[in-house]
Design a protein around this motif. Structure first.
Motif, PDB file in Angstrom:
ATOM      1  N   HIS A 162       2.037   8.660  -7.029  1.00 30.17           N
ATOM      2  CA  HIS A 162       2.271  10.108  -6.969  1.00 30.17           C
ATOM      3  C   HIS A 162       3.596  10.519  -7.625  1.00 30.17           C
ATOM      4  O   HIS A 162       3.635  11.486  -8.383  1.00 30.17           O
ATOM      5  CB  HIS A 162       2.239  10.580  -5.511  1.00 30.17           C
ATOM      6  CG  HIS A 162       2.401  12.052  -5.371  1.00 30.17           C
ATOM      7  ND1 HIS A 162       1.378  12.933  -5.608  1.00 30.17           N
ATOM      8  CD2 HIS A 162       3.479  12.800  -5.054  1.00 30.17           C
ATOM      9  CE1 HIS A 162       1.811  14.167  -5.429  1.00 30.17           C
ATOM     10  NE2 HIS A 162       3.088  14.115  -5.092  1.00 30.17           N
ATOM     11  N   GLN A 191       0.987   3.810  -3.225  1.00 27.47           N
ATOM     12  CA  GLN A 191       0.557   5.208  -3.086  1.00 27.47           C
ATOM     13  C   GLN A 191       1.664   6.181  -3.479  1.00 27.47           C
ATOM     14  O   GLN A 191       1.408   7.171  -4.163  1.00 27.47           O
ATOM     15  CB  GLN A 191       0.072   5.468  -1.657  1.00 27.47           C
ATOM     16  CG  GLN A 191      -1.241   4.781  -1.361  1.00 27.47           C
ATOM     17  CD  GLN A 191      -1.678   4.901   0.086  1.00 27.47           C
ATOM     18  OE1 GLN A 191      -1.027   5.557   0.908  1.00 27.47           O
ATOM     19  NE2 GLN A 191      -2.778   4.257   0.418  1.00 27.47           N
ATOM     20  N   SER A 247       0.823  -1.208   0.000  1.00 25.20           N
ATOM     21  CA  SER A 247       0.000   0.000   0.000  1.00 25.20           C
ATOM     22  C   SER A 247       0.864   1.268   0.000  1.00 25.20           C
ATOM     23  O   SER A 247       0.630   2.189  -0.789  1.00 25.20           O
ATOM     24  CB  SER A 247      -0.920  -0.023   1.226  1.00 25.20           C
ATOM     25  OG  SER A 247      -1.765   1.087   1.216  1.00 25.20           O
ATOM     26  N   SER A 257      -3.871   8.562   5.794  1.00 23.91           N
ATOM     27  CA  SER A 257      -4.504   9.012   4.549  1.00 23.91           C
ATOM     28  C   SER A 257      -3.402   9.138   3.501  1.00 23.91           C
ATOM     29  O   SER A 257      -2.264   9.481   3.830  1.00 23.91           O
ATOM     30  CB  SER A 257      -5.215  10.351   4.747  1.00 23.91           C
ATOM     31  OG  SER A 257      -4.273  11.392   4.888  1.00 23.91           O
ATOM     32  N   GLU A 258      -3.744   8.859   2.273  1.00 25.85           N
ATOM     33  CA  GLU A 258      -2.761   8.954   1.200  1.00 25.85           C
ATOM     34  C   GLU A 258      -2.205  10.369   1.102  1.00 25.85           C
ATOM     35  O   GLU A 258      -1.004  10.562   0.916  1.00 25.85           O
ATOM     36  CB  GLU A 258      -3.403   8.528  -0.133  1.00 25.85           C
ATOM     37  CG  GLU A 258      -2.412   8.446  -1.267  1.00 25.85           C
ATOM     38  CD  GLU A 258      -3.004   7.825  -2.522  1.00 25.85           C
ATOM     39  OE1 GLU A 258      -2.448   8.095  -3.601  1.00 25.85           O
ATOM     40  OE2 GLU A 258      -3.992   7.071  -2.439  1.00 25.85           O
ATOM     41  N   SER A 259      -3.060  11.359   1.269  1.00 25.28           N
ATOM     42  CA  SER A 259      -2.597  12.752   1.167  1.00 25.28           C
ATOM     43  C   SER A 259      -1.606  13.087   2.286  1.00 25.28           C
ATOM     44  O   SER A 259      -0.636  13.813   2.067  1.00 25.28           O
ATOM     45  CB  SER A 259      -3.779  13.720   1.185  1.00 25.28           C
ATOM     46  OG  SER A 259      -4.504  13.604   2.398  1.00 25.28           O
TER      47      SER A 259
END
Length: 131
Positions: A25, A21, A17, A115-117
């Motif tokens: 990006h 991710q 994961s 969170s991904e952000s």
């Protein structure tokens, strides 16, 4: 590609994961390496050093069998103080976290689940600190 990010976690799903991710990006800007324990992580660190690849960031789980992430990052810091360190955990107390920050110049803490952000922001901040 002479820059890498290393993920260390005993859960394969977490490693995949995190890698997925960041790769989504940053694309192929970095080499992404994963290790399921600290012994494997050291092998990767040594292999990358021999290849002349700089590890920019290590993202390590806190609670792992055999050796905890904080102990691992303390050892890494002795040899590679320039590597940015991010600890990830769902089980950490504030006192231990603050102690680690002071000892290894810990860049940041990422709470599980993340969170991904938040992950992207912390990695971008760490990269900016290196530049």
């Amino acid at each position: 590609m002479n820059r890498a990010i290393l993920f260390v976690d005993d859960e394969q799903i977490i490693l995949m994961s995190l890698k997925s991710q960041l790769k989504k990006h940053f694309g192929n800007e970095y080499r992404y390496e994963t290790a399921q324990n600290t012994e494997e992580a050291w092998s990767i660190i040594e292999e990358l050093a021999e290849e002349g690849i700089n590890i920019l960031i290590i993202i390590s789980d806190w609670l792992m069998p055999n050796q905890r992430g904080d102990e691992f990052l303390r050892e890494v810091h002795k040899t590679y103080p320039e590597i940015q360190k991010i600890i990830i955990s769902g089980h950490i107390d504030e006192h231990s976290l603050n102690q680690l920050k002071g000892e290894v110049d810990l860049h940041s803490f990422l709470n599980k689940p993340w969170s991904e952000s938040d992950l992207i922001k912390k990695v971008e901040d760490a990269i900016t600190k290196i530049a």
